[in-house]
Design a protein around this motif. Structure first.
Motif, PDB file in Angstrom:
ATOM      1  N   UNK A  79      -1.635   3.490   3.358  1.00 35.67           N
ATOM      2  CA  UNK A  79      -1.034   4.824   3.321  1.00 35.67           C
ATOM      3  C   UNK A  79      -2.054   5.968   3.237  1.00 35.67           C
ATOM      4  N   UNK A  80      -3.316   5.647   2.988  1.00 37.97           N
ATOM      5  CA  UNK A  80      -4.291   6.719   2.746  1.00 37.97           C
ATOM      6  C   UNK A  80      -5.249   6.959   3.917  1.00 37.97           C
ATOM      7  N   UNK A  88      -9.029  10.077   7.368  1.00 39.75           N
ATOM      8  CA  UNK A  88      -9.526  10.346   8.718  1.00 39.75           C
ATOM      9  C   UNK A  88      -9.452  11.834   9.033  1.00 39.75           C
ATOM     10  N   UNK A  89      -8.381  12.494   8.616  1.00 33.37           N
ATOM     11  CA  UNK A  89      -8.252  13.939   8.837  1.00 33.37           C
ATOM     12  C   UNK A  89      -9.402  14.690   8.174  1.00 33.37           C
ATOM     13  N   UNK A  90      -9.738  14.302   6.947  1.00 35.86           N
ATOM     14  CA  UNK A  90     -10.839  14.956   6.228  1.00 35.86           C
ATOM     15  C   UNK A  90     -12.154  14.795   6.998  1.00 35.86           C
ATOM     16  N   UNK A  91     -12.408  13.574   7.475  1.00 34.44           N
ATOM     17  CA  UNK A  91     -13.658  13.323   8.194  1.00 34.44           C
ATOM     18  C   UNK A  91     -13.710  14.121   9.494  1.00 34.44           C
ATOM     19  N   UNK A  92     -12.592  14.178  10.201  1.00 30.31           N
ATOM     20  CA  UNK A  92     -12.574  14.867  11.485  1.00 30.31           C
ATOM     21  C   UNK A  92     -12.704  16.373  11.325  1.00 30.31           C
ATOM     22  N   UNK A  93     -12.178  16.927  10.240  1.00 32.76           N
ATOM     23  CA  UNK A  93     -12.284  18.371  10.005  1.00 32.76           C
ATOM     24  C   UNK A  93     -13.729  18.807   9.757  1.00 32.76           C
ATOM     25  N   UNK A  94     -14.598  17.855   9.473  1.00 34.11           N
ATOM     26  CA  UNK A  94     -16.017  18.197   9.337  1.00 34.11           C
ATOM     27  C   UNK A  94     -16.634  18.514  10.703  1.00 34.11           C
ATOM     28  N   UNK A  99       9.248   9.649  20.355  1.00 33.88           N
ATOM     29  CA  UNK A  99       9.050  11.057  20.009  1.00 33.88           C
ATOM     30  C   UNK A  99       7.581  11.405  20.217  1.00 33.88           C
ATOM     31  N   UNK A 100       7.356  12.610  20.708  1.00 30.98           N
ATOM     32  CA  UNK A 100       5.992  13.102  20.936  1.00 30.98           C
ATOM     33  C   UNK A 100       5.923  14.507  20.371  1.00 30.98           C
ATOM     34  N   UNK A 101       5.036  14.708  19.413  1.00 31.16           N
ATOM     35  CA  UNK A 101       4.880  16.031  18.799  1.00 31.16           C
ATOM     36  C   UNK A 101       3.396  16.383  18.779  1.00 31.16           C
ATOM     37  N   UNK A 102       3.127  17.679  18.816  1.00 35.27           N
ATOM     38  CA  UNK A 102       1.744  18.155  18.718  1.00 35.27           C
ATOM     39  C   UNK A 102       1.624  19.067  17.505  1.00 35.27           C
ATOM     40  N   UNK A 103       0.637  18.779  16.667  1.00 32.45           N
ATOM     41  CA  UNK A 103       0.376  19.596  15.478  1.00 32.45           C
ATOM     42  C   UNK A 103      -1.108  19.954  15.467  1.00 32.45           C
ATOM     43  N   UNK A 104      -1.460  20.893  14.583  1.00 26.72           N
ATOM     44  CA  UNK A 104      -2.877  21.194  14.373  1.00 26.72           C
ATOM     45  C   UNK A 104      -3.478  20.155  13.444  1.00 26.72           C
ATOM     46  N   UNK A 105      -4.749  19.891  13.648  1.00 25.93           N
ATOM     47  CA  UNK A 105      -5.422  18.873  12.820  1.00 25.93           C
ATOM     48  C   UNK A 105      -5.263  19.183  11.334  1.00 25.93           C
ATOM     49  N   UNK A 106      -5.389  20.428  10.959  1.00 26.44           N
ATOM     50  CA  UNK A 106      -5.279  20.794   9.549  1.00 26.44           C
ATOM     51  C   UNK A 106      -3.882  20.523   8.999  1.00 26.44           C
ATOM     52  N   UNK A 107      -2.881  20.486   9.884  1.00 25.91           N
ATOM     53  CA  UNK A 107      -1.493  20.307   9.451  1.00 25.91           C
ATOM     54  C   UNK A 107      -1.008  18.866   9.596  1.00 25.91           C
ATOM     55  N   UNK A 108      -1.879  17.960   9.961  1.00 24.52           N
ATOM     56  CA  UNK A 108      -1.490  16.571  10.140  1.00 24.52           C
ATOM     57  C   UNK A 108      -1.023  15.979   8.809  1.00 24.52           C
ATOM     58  N   UNK A 109       0.235  15.558   8.750  1.00 25.08           N
ATOM     59  CA  UNK A 109       0.828  15.022   7.531  1.00 25.08           C
ATOM     60  C   UNK A 109       0.846  13.503   7.597  1.00 25.08           C
ATOM     61  N   UNK A 110       0.083  12.818   6.750  1.00 19.79           N
ATOM     62  CA  UNK A 110       0.035  11.349   6.772  1.00 19.79           C
ATOM     63  C   UNK A 110       1.404  10.701   6.593  1.00 19.79           C
ATOM     64  N   UNK A 111       2.328  11.372   5.906  1.00 16.31           N
ATOM     65  CA  UNK A 111       3.650  10.789   5.668  1.00 16.31           C
ATOM     66  C   UNK A 111       4.504  10.724   6.936  1.00 16.31           C
ATOM     67  N   UNK A 112       4.083  11.427   7.981  1.00 14.60           N
ATOM     68  CA  UNK A 112       4.816  11.399   9.248  1.00 14.60           C
ATOM     69  C   UNK A 112       4.239  10.376  10.228  1.00 14.60           C
ATOM     70  N   UNK A 125      -5.695  20.344  18.616  1.00 16.06           N
ATOM     71  CA  UNK A 125      -4.413  19.663  18.855  1.00 16.06           C
ATOM     72  C   UNK A 125      -4.478  18.180  18.480  1.00 16.06           C
ATOM     73  N   UNK A 126      -3.450  17.737  17.788  1.00 20.79           N
ATOM     74  CA  UNK A 126      -3.286  16.314  17.462  1.00 20.79           C
ATOM     75  C   UNK A 126      -1.890  15.901  17.929  1.00 20.79           C
ATOM     76  N   UNK A 127      -1.825  14.854  18.729  1.00 20.90           N
ATOM     77  CA  UNK A 127      -0.550  14.351  19.247  1.00 20.90           C
ATOM     78  C   UNK A 127      -0.091  13.173  18.406  1.00 20.90           C
ATOM     79  N   UNK A 128       1.134  13.253  17.928  1.00 21.58           N
ATOM     80  CA  UNK A 128       1.760  12.138  17.219  1.00 21.58           C
ATOM     81  C   UNK A 128       2.759  11.502  18.189  1.00 21.58           C
ATOM     82  N   UNK A 129       2.406  10.356  18.732  1.00 22.69           N
ATOM     83  CA  UNK A 129       3.244   9.668  19.724  1.00 22.69           C
ATOM     84  C   UNK A 129       3.825   8.418  19.073  1.00 22.69           C
ATOM     85  N   UNK A 130       5.141   8.408  18.935  1.00 22.22           N
ATOM     86  CA  UNK A 130       5.794   7.291  18.235  1.00 22.22           C
ATOM     87  C   UNK A 130       6.762   6.562  19.162  1.00 22.22           C
TER      88      UNK A 130
END
Length: 499
Positions: A419-420, A425-431, A451-464, A438-443
């Motif tokens: 779950x972590x 990974x988001x923390x490492x990539x923000x460096x 479902x296909x959604x695009x969010x900003x890297x800073x807004x990437x929610x691990x729970x989704x 843009x980050x694509x969440x393809x499920x």
């Protein structure tokens, strides 16, 4: 000939038929005993058949002109109140010469089309072999198709008939061999007529093949012993391999097949053919469920954590002479079963077993296509699962790929027990990346819950993010835009700024 065909010929004033320039008509020879001396005969003689022509419109132009002329000749009789019977071998609307008259005359005059026995049905009858049974799919192909197209279609279908052989025979034979169907293929020439010939296709001399001949790849189910049914077996150990096969009968084969990220639309023709030809299917239960049930095939299903055991089972079955397909999701060579199979296949006693890997549509490409073209430039593919490698290695690779400004396709981002990783990974990539990358969440791409959604890297929610989600993280050049129809597309330009 059907009873209705005989009746129509008896009541007709004019009998029309097509023929080559030699003047002999197969259709007329079939109907000859039903023709009367007072019948008016119209021989519609082709100006060309397969040879070249100096017509200004080329081959097609010469034929179109002929069809117009032939239709006009028949229209003269029709306008005079005569009944015209156009006789055609086989079925008039199945690769038949009559169809060109039909398109030019049927909308102008009352028309009845009498169905006939096709060469496909006649050939199967003379072979005494069923064409298709149960859920088998029969594909009818003209031999004039390009070799690659013939090969793909023969590989992907259950049963097939290839028509219009003649000078196309060498191409058809090569396609049969390349698709693995040559041992099953039969040859039928002039079925039900004088000069009929039936043989195995592999034994035919190309120089002896006329145009009016067909190749038949008949039903596989029909060759099974009576009462054979599909059995589903759960197999995770080599003990089951011993239970499902007797003494070795010579080397079989293992084919590792990628089914794509979802259902049949993502399956390549080659993979579809390999799955149909297999005697045993081995794989994770979820992936096996995507493959249609076929009588005579054995299924060996297991959970998703026994890759080596599945590979050993498949190779043991092949060692006993079985044709085995190891079913994998996506592309079998990308975080999937090809590695496990090859690793075991390079060990004794499996080194002599033939192993083939067939490509499939991998999840990264499927997800990228749904989103636009986010992988349009250099990119890296990384699995976030630390089940088979330590997180330190994953983190190092994320840093390296992000530092090189590569777009990223991240497989296996999370699960109930992991779950972590997405947050880390988001923390490492923000460096290395801007917060609005843009980050694509393809499920469940290709599945019922896609479902296909695009969010900003800073807004990437691990729970989704779960195990059915694939993440695509853009590079510094990746762009996202909303189009007039409201859809959002993401792409990475192929040009990179000069340093």
């Amino acid at each position: 000939m059907t009873v209705r065909a005989v009746q129509v010929i008896a009541g007709a004033d004019v009998i029309a038929y097509h023929s080559a320039r030699h003047g002999r008509s197969i259709a007329r020879s079939i109907a000859a005993e039903h023709l009367r001396a007072d019948h008016i005969e119209e021989a519609l003689i082709y100006p060309v058949t397969t040879e070249s022509t100096d017509h200004p419109g080329g081959y097609r132009g010469a034929l179109d002109e002929f069809y117009e002329s032939a239709a006009a000749r028949l229209a003269v009789h029709l306008d005079a109140g005569r009944t015209v019977a156009v006789i055609s071998e086989g079925d008039p609307l199945f690769y038949g010469s009559y169809q060109h008259m039909h398109k030019r005359l049927a909308h102008r005059y009352p028309t009845e089309v009498i169905p006939g026995v096709t060469s496909v049905s006649a050939a199967a009858a003379r072979l005494g072999k069923p064409l298709a049974e149960a859920d088998e799919v029969l594909t009818i192909l003209p031999g004039t198709l390009p070799e690659e197209e013939l090969t793909a279609r023969l590989a992907s279908t259950d049963t097939a008939v290839v028509m219009k052989l003649g000078r196309t025979f060498p191409t058809v034979r090569r396609a049969m061999e390349r698709s693995g169907r040559l041992p099953e293929a039969h040859y039928v020439e002039r079925a039900t007529m004088t000069g009929e010939r039936t043989e195995k296709l592999a034994d035919i001399d190309a120089e002896t093949v006329p145009y009016f001949s067909v190749s038949v790849v008949p039903s596989r189910i029909a060759d099974l012993p009576p009462g054979t049914a599909t059995s589903t077996e759960t197999a995770t150990t080599t003990e089951t391999a011993t239970a499902t096969a007797d003494e070795p009968s010579g080397p079989g084969e293992v084919v590792v097949v990628g089914t794509g990220p979802a259902g049949p639309l993502w399956l390549t023709p080659e993979s579809r053919g390999a799955l149909a030809a297999a005697e045993d299917l081995v794989g994770y239960t979820t992936y096996l469920d995507r493959v249609p049930l076929r009588p005579g095939q054995r299924r060996h299903a297991s959970d998703n954590k026994v890759e080596s055991e599945r590979a050993e089972l498949a190779l043991d079955l092949a060692r006993r002479g079985r044709k085995v397909a190891v079913v994998s999701g996506g592309d079998p060579g990308i975080f999937a079963m090809a590695t496990a199979v090859l690793e075991v296949a390079c060990q004794a006693p499996y080194r002599a077993i033939p192993v083939r890997v067939l490509p499939g549509v991998t999840a990264a490409n499927a997800a990228a296509a749904r989103a636009g073209a986010p992988l349009g430039h250099d990119y890296a593919v990384i699995s976030l699962s630390d089940r088979l490698k330590p997180w330190e290695v994953i983190a190092e690779r994320l840093h390296a790929a992000a530092g090189a400004d590569l777009a990223l396709a991240l497989y296996n981002p999370g699960s109930r027990s992991r779950t972590w990783q997405v947050g880390k990974a988001r923390e490492l990539l923000l460096e290395h990346r801007a917060p609005d990358t843009p980050v694509i969440l393809a499920r469940d791409i290709g599945g019922p819950e896609e479902s296909v959604r695009t969010v900003h890297l800073a807004d990437l929610d691990p729970h989704q993010v779960d195990m059915r989600t694939l993440l695509i993280v853009g590079s510094s050049q990746t762009q996202a835009a909303r189009r007039e129809d409201g859809t959002e597309v993401v792409w990475t330009p192929r040009r990179y700024p000069e340093g």
